[in-house]
Motif scaffolding. Structure first.
Motif, PDB file in Angstrom:
ATOM      1  N   PRO A 161       0.791  -1.172  -0.102  1.00 32.74           N
ATOM      2  CA  PRO A 161       0.036  -0.056  -0.021  1.00 32.74           C
ATOM      3  C   PRO A 161       0.924   1.221  -0.221  1.00 32.74           C
ATOM      4  O   PRO A 161       0.232   2.235  -0.591  1.00 32.74           O
ATOM      5  N   ASP A 162       2.067   1.122   0.605  1.00 34.60           N
ATOM      6  CA  ASP A 162       3.124   2.270   0.651  1.00 34.60           C
ATOM      7  C   ASP A 162       3.683   2.783  -0.690  1.00 34.60           C
ATOM      8  O   ASP A 162       4.487   3.598  -0.766  1.00 34.60           O
ATOM      9  N   GLY A 163       3.280   1.885  -1.642  1.00 36.10           N
ATOM     10  CA  GLY A 163       4.005   1.759  -2.989  1.00 36.10           C
ATOM     11  C   GLY A 163       5.279   1.148  -3.365  1.00 36.10           C
ATOM     12  O   GLY A 163       5.679   1.115  -4.249  1.00 36.10           O
ATOM     13  N   ARG A 164       5.729   0.535  -2.281  1.00 36.91           N
ATOM     14  CA  ARG A 164       6.797  -0.365  -2.441  1.00 36.91           C
ATOM     15  C   ARG A 164       6.289  -1.857  -2.950  1.00 36.91           C
ATOM     16  O   ARG A 164       5.332  -2.059  -2.997  1.00 36.91           O
ATOM     17  N   LEU A 165       7.455  -2.467  -3.277  1.00 39.03           N
ATOM     18  CA  LEU A 165       7.084  -3.920  -3.733  1.00 39.03           C
ATOM     19  C   LEU A 165       7.999  -5.038  -3.175  1.00 39.03           C
ATOM     20  O   LEU A 165       9.056  -4.696  -3.242  1.00 39.03           O
ATOM     21  N   ALA A 166       7.348  -5.728  -2.831  1.00 41.55           N
ATOM     22  CA  ALA A 166       7.998  -7.037  -2.046  1.00 41.55           C
ATOM     23  C   ALA A 166       8.255  -8.134  -2.900  1.00 41.55           C
ATOM     24  O   ALA A 166       7.250  -8.411  -3.867  1.00 41.55           O
ATOM     25  N   VAL A 167       9.250  -8.845  -2.905  1.00 42.05           N
ATOM     26  CA  VAL A 167       9.461 -10.138  -4.019  1.00 42.05           C
ATOM     27  C   VAL A 167       9.897 -11.108  -2.802  1.00 42.05           C
ATOM     28  O   VAL A 167      10.917 -10.922  -2.196  1.00 42.05           O
ATOM     29  N   PHE A 168       9.309 -12.487  -3.171  1.00 46.84           N
ATOM     30  CA  PHE A 168       9.760 -13.684  -2.301  1.00 46.84           C
ATOM     31  C   PHE A 168      10.126 -14.559  -3.321  1.00 46.84           C
ATOM     32  O   PHE A 168       9.337 -14.971  -4.386  1.00 46.84           O
ATOM     33  N   VAL A 169      11.093 -15.083  -2.786  1.00 46.72           N
ATOM     34  CA  VAL A 169      11.608 -16.386  -3.648  1.00 46.72           C
ATOM     35  C   VAL A 169      12.028 -17.395  -2.594  1.00 46.72           C
ATOM     36  O   VAL A 169      12.804 -17.306  -1.968  1.00 46.72           O
ATOM     37  N   GLY A 170      11.314 -18.716  -2.676  1.00 46.04           N
ATOM     38  CA  GLY A 170      11.519 -19.731  -1.758  1.00 46.04           C
ATOM     39  C   GLY A 170      11.770 -21.125  -2.537  1.00 46.04           C
ATOM     40  O   GLY A 170      11.281 -21.174  -3.695  1.00 46.04           O
ATOM     41  N   ASP A 171      12.316 -21.967  -1.758  1.00 44.18           N
ATOM     42  CA  ASP A 171      12.509 -23.286  -2.353  1.00 44.18           C
ATOM     43  C   ASP A 171      12.085 -24.153  -0.997  1.00 44.18           C
ATOM     44  O   ASP A 171      12.775 -24.367   0.059  1.00 44.18           O
ATOM     45  N   GLY A 172      11.019 -25.116  -1.465  1.00 45.80           N
ATOM     46  CA  GLY A 172      10.448 -25.952  -0.436  1.00 45.80           C
ATOM     47  C   GLY A 172      11.577 -27.198  -0.604  1.00 45.80           C
ATOM     48  O   GLY A 172      12.099 -27.744  -1.298  1.00 45.80           O
ATOM     49  N   SER A 173      11.861 -27.900   0.810  1.00 49.37           N
ATOM     50  CA  SER A 173      12.851 -29.130   0.870  1.00 49.37           C
ATOM     51  C   SER A 173      11.988 -30.135   0.097  1.00 49.37           C
ATOM     52  O   SER A 173      10.855 -30.254  -0.083  1.00 49.37           O
ATOM     53  N   GLY A 174      12.885 -31.028  -0.668  1.00 48.57           N
ATOM     54  CA  GLY A 174      12.198 -32.139  -1.409  1.00 48.57           C
ATOM     55  C   GLY A 174      11.876 -31.686  -2.819  1.00 48.57           C
ATOM     56  O   GLY A 174      12.268 -30.545  -3.279  1.00 48.57           O
ATOM     57  N   HIS A 175      11.094 -32.482  -3.404  1.00 50.71           N
ATOM     58  CA  HIS A 175      10.867 -32.390  -4.577  1.00 50.71           C
ATOM     59  C   HIS A 175       9.422 -32.775  -5.093  1.00 50.71           C
ATOM     60  O   HIS A 175       8.795 -33.359  -3.991  1.00 50.71           O
ATOM     61  N   GLY A 176       8.995 -32.385  -6.039  1.00 50.26           N
ATOM     62  CA  GLY A 176       7.506 -33.007  -6.514  1.00 50.26           C
ATOM     63  C   GLY A 176       6.398 -32.462  -5.557  1.00 50.26           C
ATOM     64  O   GLY A 176       6.264 -31.264  -4.903  1.00 50.26           O
TER      65      GLY A 176
END
Lengths: 149, 245
Positions: free
Chosen positions: B52-67
């Motif tokens: 709302p304050d005009g900024r932008l958040a970015v999240f990059v995540g990696d869950g353990s395991g696959h599939g």
């Protein structure tokens, strides 16, 4: 002294109350392949049967990573599961001979806050018999996964 | 098996619909997204949160395991980040608030690493990391800032009560940040040698003068060339950011 030997593990019990587990293959990914439950993976099952099942309060398990090259997150999950069990039994878990690549992963995951690591197996054996000071020095964990190793 | 495969394909399609397919436009910055799942469904999670304050958040995540199991972690994280608007504060406070919620909704041996980046005016950026590679910072001349793992906290899911530090930077025009998942750096040759963070940093330095999307494309090409098979073993997500004004 050798209590078990397989294609993946070499387990010794050099003294009463101390198990030393050496992983004997550089790539154990095929033994770690269970996404749903780390405790169900073949490596954990083998470890449990031969080094963890009879673990009691005050005893120690040493895991030697000297021959391990590949260290996927599945291995780290397996370690967390081992830590959980060891902590629940009020026993101790020591890791030794991490490679620089393993240490990079441990630094990123803050693994050194959760696990006590020594450079050599000899040092780990020394600490295993040096009283309970080691257990007290290991960083605290959390309610679900235990307080220390 | 055919039914199971079909259900996986349906799950993958549903997951793709939840993940942004492109980076948003944001004043003062250029953003570029690359997303390369290796399996039908993925444990990588990327998202963008206009504030709302005009900024932008970015999240990059990696869950353990696959599939499928890892994909459940991404869905859990997405639900937490999208349904608790008041979580979104400075990056460290955000991850500190996410931690107990994620911990409470996952099982003991599963976790997610992640980095939360906040883009603000005049190159003011801040980030926090939960067991995840910090953003790689590259100057317009190709100087890559050494990575400091000191501010990196525990992966999410390992502790209900853990804190995360916020790191604040001021980017100059032309400076870049690279967020990525470990599938990029852990891709391996047949002899087991990983592409590694050192090759990534070298690639970033050498590509500082090419346009951002081209830099991302060439980084992926370098990692694929290292592995030679052209197929990553693990999911790869890249979000690249450049301050342009």
């Amino acid at each position: 002294m050798t209590t078990f030997k397989s294609n993946h593990l070499f387990v010794e019990r050099p003294r009463d109350g101390v198990w030393v587990v050496r992983f004997v293959r550089p790539d154990l990914r095929a033994q770690l392949d269970d996404d749903a439950n780390a405790a169900a993976c073949p490596l954990y099952q083998e470890l449990f049967e031969h080094a963890l099942a009879d673990l009691r309060e005050g005893q120690t398990v040493i895991l030697n990573f000297g021959l391990v090259e590949q260290f996927p997150t599945a291995f780290y999950r397996c370690l967390l599961k081992i830590r959980e069990l060891v902590t629940a039994r009020h026993a101790r878990l020591l890791l030794c001979r991490l490679s620089p690549e393993h240490e990079e992963i441990f630094r990123l995951f803050r693994g050194f806050d959760l696990f006590h690591v020594t450079n050599t197996e000899g040092r780990a054996l020394h600490e295993a018999t040096a009283g309970k000071e080691v257990a007290r020095r290991v960083s605290p964990g959390n309610g679900r996964k235990g307080e220390s190793c | 098996m055919r039914t199971a495969r079909r259900e996986q394909v349906i799950l993958a399609a549903a997951q793709r619909r939840l993940l942004p397919q492109a980076a948003p436009e944001f004043p003062g910055y250029e953003l570029c997204l690359a997303y390369r799942p290796t399996r039908v469904v993925t444990g990588d999670y990327h998202d963008f949160f206009p504030r709302p304050d005009g900024r932008l958040a970015v999240f990059v995540g990696d869950g353990s395991g696959h599939g499928p199991v890892a994909s459940m972690l991404t869905t859990t994280m997405r639900t937490i980040l999208h349904t608790h608007a008041r979580l979104h504060r400075n990056p460290g406070a955000t991850l500190s608030r996410v931690a107990p919620l994620f911990y409470a909704t996952t099982v003991a041996d599963q976790f997610m690493t992640g980095v939360y980046l906040l883009l603000g005016e005049k190159g003011r950026v801040s980030w926090a990391s939960a067991g995840h590679d910090p953003p790689q910072r590259v100057s317009p001349r190709g100087e890559v800032t050494p990575v400091d793992l000191g501010p990196v906290g525990l992966p999410l899911g390992l502790s209900a009560a853990t804190g995360y530090a916020t790191v604040r930077w001021r980017l100059c025009k032309g400076e870049r940040l690279l967020l990525f998942t470990d599938g990029l750096v852990e891709t391996r040759r047949e002899d087991g040698e990983v592409f590694g963070r050192h090759r990534l940093r070298a690639g970033l330095a050498g590509l500082a003068s090419v346009p951002l999307p081209e830099m991302v494309r060439r980084l992926i090409a370098q990692a694929e060339a290292h592995q030679r098979s052209g197929q990553f073993e693990d999911d790869v997500t890249i979000v690249a950011v450049e301050r342009v004004a």
